[in-house]
Design an enzyme around this catalytic site. Structure first.
Site, PDB file in Angstrom:
ATOM      1  N   ARG A 197      17.403 -14.587  -1.577  1.00  0.00           N
ATOM      2  CA  ARG A 197      17.314 -14.298  -3.010  1.00  0.00           C
ATOM      3  C   ARG A 197      17.726 -12.848  -3.198  1.00  0.00           C
ATOM      4  NH1 ARG A 197      10.708 -14.013  -3.949  1.00  0.00           N
ATOM      5  NH2 ARG A 197      10.411 -12.054  -2.852  1.00  0.00           N
ATOM      6  N   ASN A 207      12.723 -10.467 -11.460  1.00  0.00           N
ATOM      7  CA  ASN A 207      11.562 -10.454 -10.573  1.00  0.00           C
ATOM      8  C   ASN A 207      11.649  -9.255  -9.645  1.00  0.00           C
ATOM      9  OD1 ASN A 207       9.148 -11.882  -9.623  1.00  0.00           O
ATOM     10  ND2 ASN A 207      10.257 -12.023  -7.679  1.00  0.00           N
ATOM     11  N   GLU A 208      10.645  -8.430  -9.676  1.00  0.00           N
ATOM     12  CA  GLU A 208      10.542  -7.322  -8.724  1.00  0.00           C
ATOM     13  C   GLU A 208      11.882  -6.607  -8.545  1.00  0.00           C
ATOM     14  OE1 GLU A 208       8.717  -8.947  -5.159  1.00  0.00           O
ATOM     15  OE2 GLU A 208       6.734  -8.706  -6.037  1.00  0.00           O
ATOM     16  N   PHE A 232       4.499 -21.073   4.246  1.00  0.00           N
ATOM     17  CA  PHE A 232       3.176 -20.753   4.797  1.00  0.00           C
ATOM     18  C   PHE A 232       2.437 -19.692   3.975  1.00  0.00           C
ATOM     19  CE2 PHE A 232       5.228 -22.536   8.640  1.00  0.00           C
ATOM     20  CZ  PHE A 232       4.352 -23.613   8.792  1.00  0.00           C
ATOM     21  N   HIS A 233       2.986 -19.350   2.823  1.00  0.00           N
ATOM     22  CA  HIS A 233       2.284 -18.395   1.951  1.00  0.00           C
ATOM     23  C   HIS A 233       1.137 -19.130   1.266  1.00  0.00           C
ATOM     24  CE1 HIS A 233       1.593 -15.364  -1.136  1.00  0.00           C
ATOM     25  NE2 HIS A 233       2.456 -14.566  -0.531  1.00  0.00           N
ATOM     26  N   TRP A 245       4.902 -12.807   4.742  1.00  0.00           N
ATOM     27  CA  TRP A 245       6.067 -11.940   4.972  1.00  0.00           C
ATOM     28  C   TRP A 245       5.744 -10.748   5.868  1.00  0.00           C
ATOM     29  CZ3 TRP A 245       4.223  -7.592   2.695  1.00  0.00           C
ATOM     30  CH2 TRP A 245       3.409  -7.736   1.560  1.00  0.00           C
ATOM     31  N   GLU A 249       0.956 -10.883  -9.868  1.00  0.00           N
ATOM     32  CA  GLU A 249       0.996 -11.613  -8.598  1.00  0.00           C
ATOM     33  C   GLU A 249       0.057 -10.960  -7.602  1.00  0.00           C
ATOM     34  OE1 GLU A 249       4.646 -12.160  -6.509  1.00  0.00           O
ATOM     35  OE2 GLU A 249       5.798 -12.423  -8.346  1.00  0.00           O
ATOM     36  N   GLU A 276       8.841 -19.562   1.999  1.00  0.00           N
ATOM     37  CA  GLU A 276       7.444 -19.178   1.773  1.00  0.00           C
ATOM     38  C   GLU A 276       6.481 -20.353   1.949  1.00  0.00           C
ATOM     39  OE1 GLU A 276       7.979 -15.218  -0.883  1.00  0.00           O
ATOM     40  OE2 GLU A 276       8.091 -17.102  -1.993  1.00  0.00           O
TER      41      GLU A 276
HETATM   42  C1  GLA Z   1       6.696 -11.377  -4.363  1.00  0.00           C
HETATM   43  C2  GLA Z   1       7.607 -12.267  -5.160  1.00  0.00           C
HETATM   44  C3  GLA Z   1       7.206 -13.702  -5.107  1.00  0.00           C
HETATM   45  C4  GLA Z   1       6.819 -14.099  -3.708  1.00  0.00           C
HETATM   46  C5  GLA Z   1       5.711 -13.206  -3.252  1.00  0.00           C
HETATM   47  C6  GLA Z   1       5.177 -13.557  -1.895  1.00  0.00           C
HETATM   48  O1  GLA Z   1       5.672 -10.874  -5.059  1.00  0.00           O
HETATM   49  O2  GLA Z   1       7.717 -11.863  -6.500  1.00  0.00           O
HETATM   50  O3  GLA Z   1       8.309 -14.469  -5.547  1.00  0.00           O
HETATM   51  O4  GLA Z   1       7.917 -13.967  -2.863  1.00  0.00           O
HETATM   52  O5  GLA Z   1       6.183 -11.894  -3.188  1.00  0.00           O
HETATM   53  O6  GLA Z   1       4.142 -12.704  -1.511  1.00  0.00           O
END
Ligand code: GLA
Length: 717
Positions: free
Chosen positions: A131, A169-170, A373-374, A331, A323, A371
């Site tokens: 991404r 996003n971020e 296993f998140h 990660w 979040e 993700e």
């Molecule tokens: C970030 C991203 C999310 C996800 C989380 C995982 O905060 O914005 O899409 O990848 O990390 O911890």
């Protein structure tokens, strides 16, 4: 296609009032997480919304990674599924935080238009398959991102489920490619006007770096040896501005479609590639993603610091925790789990420190993808799990905290922090790479947290009225405005504590000639002449007569050769090494209270705590709740933190009329809170003492008709 690199700042839709107010008045504390229905069949969506309702979820973020689903072929549009998702949410009374899907372009964009892909400092063009594969400087990327956002916004601007917009996003992508180089030159032209001014600012007389024209300038790609620090600093500034330009364009497109909901994007705390101070005015509400490391015992203090920063970015207004992880992240190299109790403590900590919304990544665990296993609010094993029971419990807790929404967190202590200063301090070619700004910021913050003192994080140069104590950890770039506001604070009777490597350079990162910290030596009554890297293991530092002669500890990494003026006390001295006998910490009394402290070394926790205790006492600041403090500091020789009521290990914060008590001690605590209270979480009456079981939280409001909950008005406790 051409675009304006820096469109003007967009008007806030909700000028003059708290942007979340309408939403929190209706829904109370916002609660939910990222929901990615495109990964599931519609039958699962229906189960999801049912379970969300049962868990008390009232807000979900949708569409963050939906671009390839909306636009499977260039120019195609498939919004029907999102219609169904939003209708479903609306039917179930769940608000949507609708994202613009621009953080992850579909693979075809990069394949058909390689110019949209970012290039790293080594010249490697990154490829689709993960991404974030976009360049913020790519006109093609930005045109495609705008096109999809315009259509999305036109379709959903008035959808009743959509109550918030989430841009991208971020944001944090960096590009060193040719288009970025071109945009960087434009940015430099705007900043400097002439190439002579650029040469001056970058100090290009050094190493024969003089530029004849802006066209010769490149981003700081891989070079044979050390980069020009100002070139590198400007590229960081440019990158943050370029990302902000992407955000602004998106924001403007949402507004142009007639959307009136608040618009935001998710910050990442002390993220290095975005100067959040310069973004803060462009988000209608500050939102943040926080992933404290469970393996780090100091992470509750570090999380508190980030939360205090979020309040600072929003000028004290409530913010959103958009979040966090319910349990383990996936990660890190090794991801320790977060217990449901810790998840609850951390979530309520954010509310205590000003959050009006508590959300997670993500609602339902993904079975496929990077993700898988998140942790998630709904784990792979389903709702009959400890994690999901914790989620439901938190939903019940948050539903009871409606009275705190909209209220503010009063603080009498400010801590200065600045991204540009952080960047400039860590350019290569310095005396020690082991001196890190964030380590210093955390080191100065932790003793305050340990002592229950609530802090506002403030941008250097901002007015400091109303603060009795101002802490200035490693502020390498301390300009005249910052010096002026510190001066005003001292004149107003505040205490000011300045950390090492402060006031070293100007905005161009040129070292200021003279004794340091050049802009404030008179204020400190002390000044330095040499920065000194310390040998491994550090050196001994001892207290002086009559301050604290029994005090001893160590300085590590970095120290400074200081001289104290005649009317300045020396509190600590180096006991050995290159600086043996010289002052390590000085204090100038500036009046009956307050004063200025200069900390000329990286001190161990005990010594730094002792110095801060001295400042705390003289500044007259104290813990938010006197009997409850998170830790008794072993080095606290000067100011004895009371242990009398046994409430140590309890994080206590006041927000509006409410007192949050978070038991992080690992044991039962009885916290003394004089007066009559009601615990919002249990409904129990509390008189003078609240028993706080292990890992538990109390949120007390006074039973006193004269005390009203007045949103936006800090209370004077
Ligand atoms: C970030 C991203 C999310 C996800 C989380 C995982 O905060 O914005 O899409 O990848 O990390 O911890």
């Amino acid at each position: 296609m051409s675009h304006t690199p820096f469109p003007p700042r967009t008007e806030r839709a909700v000028q003059g009032r708290a942007p979340l107010r309408e939403l929190t008045d209706e829904l109370g504390v916002l609660y939910g997480g990222d929901w990615n229905p495109e990964q599931w069949e519609p039958s699962v969506w229906r189960e999801d919304v049912r379970l969300m309702r049962e868990a008390g979820v009232n807000l979900v973020t949708v569409g963050v990674f939906s671009w390839a689903r909306y636009e499977p072929e260039p120019g195609a549009r498939d919004f029907a599924w999102m219609d169904e998702v939003l209708d479903l949410l609306h039917e179930h009374g769940i608000a949507a935080d609708l994202a613009t899907p621009v953080a992850s372009p579909p693979p075809w964009l990069g394949v058909e238009h390689p110019d949209t892909l970012p290039v790293d400092a080594d010249g490697v063009r990154l490829v689709p398959g993960s991404r974030n594969q976009f360049s913020p400087s790519s006109a093609t990327y930005r045109a495609h991102a705008l096109a999809i956002t315009r259509d999305l916004a036109a379709r959903y601007a008035r959808h009743p489920a959509v109550r918030l917009w989430h841009v991208g996003n971020e944001y944090g992508q960096i590009d060193f490619g040719d288009e970025a180089a071109h945009a960087f030159r434009g940015w430099l032209r705007e900043r400097y006007g002439t190439v002579d001014a650029l040469n001056e600012a970058w100090g290009t007389a050094f190493w024969s770096q003089r530029y004849r024209t802006f066209d010769d300038v490149l981003p700081p790609r891989r070079m044979p040896y050390l980069v020009n620090p100002t070139q590198s600093l400007d590229f960081r500034r440019f990158t943050s501005d370029q990302l902000l330009a992407c955000y602004r364009e998106q924001h403007a497109a949402i507004r142009a479609a007639g959307a009136t909901q608040p618009v935001t994007t998710n910050f990442m705390g002390f993220f290095p590639h975005v100067d959040s101070w310069s973004w803060a005015d462009d988000v209608d509400v500050v939102a943040d993603d926080q992933y404290p490391d469970q393996a780090d015992p100091r992470s509750p203090a570090d999380a508190a610091l980030v939360q205090d920063l979020m309040r600072g970015l929003g000028g004290g207004a409530p913010w959103l925790l958009l979040e966090q992880a319910v349990g383990a992240t996936s990660w890190r190299e090794h991801n320790l789990p977060k217990s449901p109790e810790r998840m609850r403590l951390d979530s309520l900590q954010a509310v205590a420190r000003g959050a009006d919304g508590i959300c997670f990544f993500q609602w339902r665990a993904s079975t496929a993808g990077a993700e898988r296993f998140h942790s998630a609010m709904l784990p792979h094993a389903g709702p009959d799990t400890a994690v999901h029971r914790g989620v439901r419990r938190l939903g019940q807790d948050l539903a009871k905290l409606r009275p705190v929404t909209g209220t503010r967190v009063p603080a009498r202590t400010a801590l200065l922090f600045d991204w540009e200063s952080w960047w400039a301090a860590e350019e290569p070619g310095r005396i020690t790479e082991r001196l890190r700004t964030l380590d210093q910021v955390r080191a100065f913050y932790r003793p305050l947290w340990d002592r229950g003192i609530v802090v506002d994080v403030v941008r250097p140069g901002a007015p400091l009225d109303g603060y009795d104590l101002v802490v200035v950890p490693q502020t390498y770039l301390l300009d005249d405005d910052a010096a002026k506001s510190l001066r005003a604070a001292v004149e107003g009777g505040a205490g000011v504590v300045v950390g090492p490597m402060t006031g070293v350079a100007d905005r161009n990162a040129h070292v200021l000639p003279g004794r340091f910290p050049v802009p404030v030596t008179d204020l400190l009554g002390a000044s330095g002449e040499e920065w000194v890297a310390l040998p491994d293991g550090g050196v001994e530092v001892v207290g002086t007569q009559p301050w604290a002669p029994a005090l001893a500890g160590r300085a590590e990494v970095h120290a400074e050769l200081l001289r104290a003026d005649d009317d300045t006390d020396v509190l600590l001295r180096f006991a050995e090494g290159h600086l043996a006998g010289e002052p390590a910490v000085t204090r100038r009394r500036t009046g009956p209270r307050g004063g200025t402290w200069y900390v000329g070394a990286v001190l161990d926790e005990g010594l730094l705590g002792a110095v801060l205790d001295d400042a705390i006492v003289r500044a007259g600041v104290g813990p938010a709740v006197p009997g409850a403090v998170p830790a008794v500091h072993p080095g606290s020789h000067v100011f004895a933190v009371t242990e009398a009521d046994g409430a140590t290990g309890v994080e206590a914060v006041r927000r509006g009329d409410a007192v949050f008590l978070l038991n992080r001690s690992g044991e039962h605590r009885d916290v003394v809170v004089p007066g009559r209270w009601t615990d919002l979480l249990t409904g129990a009456d509390v008189v003078d003492v609240v028993p706080l079981p292990v890992h538990d939280v109390a949120v007390l409001i006074p039973v006193d008709p004269t005390m009203t909950n007045s949103p936006d008005e800090p209370r004077n406790w």
